[in-house]
Design a protein around this motif. Sequence first.
Motif, PDB file in Angstrom:
ATOM      1  N   THR A   1     130.010  -3.756 -24.410  1.00  0.00           N
ATOM      2  CA  THR A   1     130.357  -5.119 -23.804  1.00  0.00           C
ATOM      3  C   THR A   1     128.847  -6.107 -23.786  1.00  0.00           C
TER       4      THR A   1
ATOM      5  N   SER B   1     135.575 -16.636 -25.281  1.00  0.00           N
ATOM      6  CA  SER B   1     136.672 -15.545 -25.232  1.00  0.00           C
ATOM      7  C   SER B   1     136.630 -14.419 -24.559  1.00  0.00           C
ATOM      8  N   ALA B   2     135.410 -13.881 -24.870  1.00  0.00           N
ATOM      9  CA  ALA B   2     135.119 -12.398 -23.893  1.00  0.00           C
ATOM     10  C   ALA B   2     135.229 -12.673 -22.221  1.00  0.00           C
TER      11      ALA B   2
ATOM     12  N   GLY C   1     133.085  -7.190 -25.490  1.00  0.00           N
ATOM     13  CA  GLY C   1     133.940  -7.714 -24.709  1.00  0.00           C
ATOM     14  C   GLY C   1     133.343  -7.942 -23.226  1.00  0.00           C
TER      15      GLY C   1
ATOM     16  N   SER D   1     138.099  -8.032 -21.136  1.00  0.00           N
ATOM     17  CA  SER D   1     138.500  -8.158 -22.451  1.00  0.00           C
ATOM     18  C   SER D   1     137.764  -6.966 -23.288  1.00  0.00           C
ATOM     19  N   GLU D   2     138.258  -6.313 -24.156  1.00  0.00           N
ATOM     20  CA  GLU D   2     137.646  -5.132 -25.088  1.00  0.00           C
ATOM     21  C   GLU D   2     136.613  -5.768 -26.143  1.00  0.00           C
ATOM     22  N   HIS D   3     137.417  -6.706 -26.848  1.00  0.00           N
ATOM     23  CA  HIS D   3     136.401  -7.508 -27.957  1.00  0.00           C
ATOM     24  C   HIS D   3     136.430  -8.867 -27.741  1.00  0.00           C
ATOM     25  N   SER D   4     135.619  -9.628 -28.701  1.00  0.00           N
ATOM     26  CA  SER D   4     135.756 -10.968 -28.578  1.00  0.00           C
ATOM     27  C   SER D   4     135.588 -11.578 -30.004  1.00  0.00           C
TER      28      SER D   4
END
Length: 406
Positions: free
Chosen positions: A156, A196-197, A284, A289-292
């Motif tokens: 994260t 996005s994250a 993320g 979120s998990e990824h960005s």
Amino acid sequence: MTRLAALMACTALSATAAQAETTLNALFMAQAAYSEDDIRAMTASFQEANPEITVNLEFVPYEGLHDKTVLSMGSGGGYDVVLFDVIWPAEYAGNDVLVDVTDKITDEMKAGILPGAWTTVDYDGASYGMPWILDTKYLFYNKEMLAEAGVEPPATWEELAAAAKAVKEAGIVEYPIAWSWAQAEAAVCDYTTLLSAFGGSFIEDGAPAFQSGGGLSALEYMTASMEDGLSNPNSKEFLEEDVRAVFQNGDAAFALNWTYMYNLANASEDSSVKGKVGVVAAPGVMGVSEHSAVNGSMGLGITSTSEHPGEAWEYIVHMTSQPVQNEYARLSLPIWASSYTDPAVTEGQEELIAAAEKGLAVMYPRPMTPQYQEMSMALQQGLQEALLGMASPAEALEGAAENSGL
């Protein structure tokens, strides 16, 4: 042979010679993704297979690619093939810069190319070229530095800040993170990744939305990393190659950058971190979120002023073909789905492929709007004002929203 027959034969030979002297002018960028040497080699193989066509290559920095293309449209000569960013099809379509090639896209292309790649060239139901560079930004890290600090690759953005703090406090490197935050499109790409994250949006109901919610949180994260001494203060002046230089010299534990940096930093003889480079999908945010990832892909298109659109399309098909992309997959990963199980592509860069599977799946788009250039310029200025401490993140983004042209 009669004089008339001889004359006709000479005329025919002259016509054949004229046909064999088609010259294409192609515009590429001189940074990131494929190297100039790669592009020259790809082009040489095309010319070898098509000796009747000569391709003149011109390379400019990314920052000059858009304006060079647009200005050439009224110059009479101009280009036949141009490289274009994912953010430009809306503007180019509206201003008749590129040829609509929808009817040239084969079923094999549609089925074989990754769905996300088509977003690079499609606008309003039409295709304005072929996707060529499929790219996003990844989080690179120095394995040796993280091991010395006793931290793991972060999952994260909060963990990144904590890991960077541990590296700094251990005295391993003064400024653990390097970014591309110069007042340029590079900064917008980094900001988009963070936006996005944090679950932000650029536009909602036709109006700017980045000045609140996840967009504001993204810039607050950026300024906090500066204030806490975790990010290199020169990041405010860095473009991607500056980030690579700092990371490759061993002066950063973490860096956000495009695909091309992996093999250059991890395998080049002049890299002081050779064999120590790790890479993961950009992190993320817990609960969000998990990824960005940012969609940093680019396409190849035919200009509407080209006098050789047929030959230009042949060249584009060659440059984007799976065999060519697989052969030059060290600095830019292929657009073809089946390439990701091909040992010729994956061998030696399994870690990058694993990161790509996560990052490419969540690429966040910068706004597809004809006003993008104006919006980007306003946002670049706002980001810079906040990073320089000239305005708070909220004030800077409010100003950018007002000047965005939306």
